[in-house]
Every structure is written in structure tokens, then in C-alpha cells.
Design an enzyme around this catalytic site. Structure first.
Site, PDB file in Angstrom:
ATOM      1  N   ASP A  81       0.832  -1.208   0.000  1.00 65.06           N
ATOM      2  CA  ASP A  81       0.000   0.000   0.000  1.00 65.06           C
ATOM      3  C   ASP A  81       0.868   1.261   0.000  1.00 65.06           C
ATOM      4  OD1 ASP A  81      -2.532   1.381   2.224  1.00 65.06           O
ATOM      5  OD2 ASP A  81      -2.420   1.311   0.035  1.00 65.06           O
ATOM      6  N   VAL A 228      -9.794  -0.146   3.173  1.00 60.71           N
ATOM      7  CA  VAL A 228     -10.239   0.069   4.553  1.00 60.71           C
ATOM      8  C   VAL A 228      -9.108  -0.288   5.500  1.00 60.71           C
ATOM      9  CG1 VAL A 228     -11.911  -0.611   6.343  1.00 60.71           C
ATOM     10  CG2 VAL A 228     -12.623  -0.509   3.928  1.00 60.71           C
TER      11      VAL A 228
END
Ligand code: G3H
Ligand code: ZN
Length: 274
Positions: A81, A228
């Protein structure tokens, strides 16, 4: 089973749904998210972000995710990420990631294009997918604070996608990392305009705290991956806090893990329109 980001986004495109990207920070997070994905029988992206990398050991987490994926019947993506550099993405290729994000959104456009292409060249050479980003997403993610909300420039999306063959593109439409102060406002017209272009599957960062009906609308308008993190971390901490008085270590760990599983299952069901 391990899968690439490209493979699971093809499933999302066929079904008109979104694939959940859950940030994991420890083994408990991996176990909790995998329990949710196996129970719901739906693909999942287990994502290692800069916070987890700085606080822990990327290699241990990557090995654990690969083991969990091999033990599961659902497609599981091991994803980096907000990759901060070409070099960091190469380390992840070496560690067995099946997808990497290079986040060049806070660099000048041409530098973002150049670095993204370099990452794609290496990753695609070994069958790994690449997510890129345009328009630095607001809020704080793993210490990367963008205090301004960034609405992506649709013209830039067209120019970027004409030059960069990434497998997914994160865009800013009013979304932000972390919990929102008040109700967020998404520029759905901007999302619709992006979807009319020749783009790879579009990604919504900052999923935590977003009202369900806004996420449903974003999926209807073409978002195929939703990230999330904060909600999972809060659920974990609330689980520990709720059970600390029992002075029972394993009960505390189980409560914290079960909390993550519950949040992950709710998101999985929401993202596939259940
Ligand atoms: O990249 C990770 C996500 O964008 C996390 O956003 O913490 O608001 O859910 P969130
Ligand atoms: Zn993000």
C-alpha cells in the site's frame, strides 16, 4: 490461493462489485481478515502499508499472508500500500507480493508517470500487478498526511492513462484517509467523468467512516477496489480495551480478532451488494 490484483479486479468488473483492500498490521489481522473472506467466500486484498512496514517486519508479514492464501479457497492478493519508491516495490517483488502500489501522487505529474512506468516494467516482468495514484488522497495514512482534500483532474487521468499501463488507478473524489470530520462529500460527477475515459479499474482509498450508501453509489458508478484500514485498527483496539479487565491474554486477543472479522465481513457483504 494467491492471486494478482488484476485477476480479482476482473472478477469485480464481471460482477459489478468491488474488492475489499484491508490493511493488516500483524498476524491477528491476517487471521481475522482471512476468516471473514473464507466465511463470505469472496476475494480479498491483504495490504501491507507504510505503518506496518515501519513498525514491524515486511518479510514476516508477507510470508504469513502467502501461507494464509495457500490455505484458502478464495483468491487472496498480497499488496503493498502506498509504495514510496521504486526500490521499495522491488523489495516487495522479492518478498512474493502479487501486487504493488506506487504512490507518485504528491510528485509532479511527469515524475509520477516516469516512476510509475519503471515500477510497472519490473512488476509486470514477474507477473505482479501495479496500482498507481493521481491526486494525493487527503487525510492521514500511516503518517503520510495530505491535509488538503484532492479532487483528481479528469484531464490528468486521461493523459496519465494514455501513457501508463497500470492495472488499477486510485483517484481523489473527496475521499480521505482516516475518519471523516462530519459526513464526507464525494464528487460523483467527477467519478462518472473518469469512468467514461479509457482507464484501468478505479480505486477508492479512505473507506473507513464512509456511509454505506455512498460506497454503494461509488460501486454503482464504477469503483472496483475500496481500501479500509482505520476501522479495522479501531475494532482491534476496542476489542483489547473491552477485555483488558479480564486479565486473560488469550481472551483479549480473541476479542480483538473477532472485532476485525466482524468489520471485514460487513464490508465484504456491502462491497458485493448484499
Ligand atoms: O490505503 C489505505 C486506505 O486508503 C485506508 O483508508 O484508513 O480511511 O480506511 P482508511
Ligand atoms: Zn490509501
Amino acid at each position: 490461493m494467491l492471486a494478482t490484483l488484476k485477476e480479482v479486479l476482473e472478477i469485480a468488473n464481471q460482477r459489478g462489485t468491488a474488492i475489499p483492500h484491508f490493511n493488516i498490521d500483524n498476524i491477528a489481522g491476517i487471521e481475522a481478515v482471512m476468516e471473514a473472506a473464507d466465511t463470505e467466500n469472496y476475494p480479498v486484498i491483504l495490504s501491507i502499508g507504510q505503518g506496518a512496514i515501519n513498525a514491524g517486519n515486511l518479510w514476516y508479514l508477507a510470508d504469513a499472508v502467502q501461507r494464509a492464501a495457500n490455505d484458502s479457497k478464495v483468491p487472496v492478493v498480497l499488496h503493498l500500500d502506498h509504495g514510496v519508491s521504486y526500490e521499495q516495490t522491488v523489495v516487495c517483488l522479492r518478498a512474493g507480493f502479487t501486487s504493488v502500489m506506487y504512490d507518485g501522487s504528491h510528485h509532479p505529474f511527469e515524475e509520477n508517470v516516469r516512476e510509475s512506468l519503471a515500477v510497472i516494467r519490473s512488476a509486470h516482468a514477474v507477473g505482479v500487478s501495479v496500482e498507481c495514484e493521481l491526486g494525493a488522497i487527503g487525510g492521514v495514512e500511516d503518517g503520510m498526511s495530505h491535509d488538503h482534500l484532492n479532487l483528481v483532474d479528469v484531464g490528468e487521468v486521461e493523459r496519465f492513462c494514455a501513457q501508463v499501463n497500470c492495472d488499477a488507478l486510485a483517484i481523489g473524489i473527496g475521499n480521505a484517509h482516516g475518519l471523516y470530520k462530519g459526513t464526507p462529500h464525494f464528487d460523483f460527477d467527477r467519478l462518472t467523468a473518469c469512468r467514461k475515459l479509457d482507464t484501468p479499474p478505479l480505486v477508492l482509498h479512505g473507506g473507513s467512516g464512509t456511509p454505506d450508501e455512498m460506497l454503494r453509489k461509488a460501486i454503482e458508478l464504477g469503483i472496483r477496489k475500496i481500501n479500509v484500514a482505520t476501522e479495522l485498527r479501531m475494532a482491534y483496539m476496542e476489542g483489547l480495551e473491552a477485555s483488558v479487565g479480564q486479565r486473560d491474554f488469550y481472551k483479549m486477543c480473541k476479542q480483538a480478532k473477532d472485532n476485525i472479522t466482524a468489520v471485514a465481513r460487513q464490508k465484504i457483504r456491502l462491497f458485493q451488494g448484499l
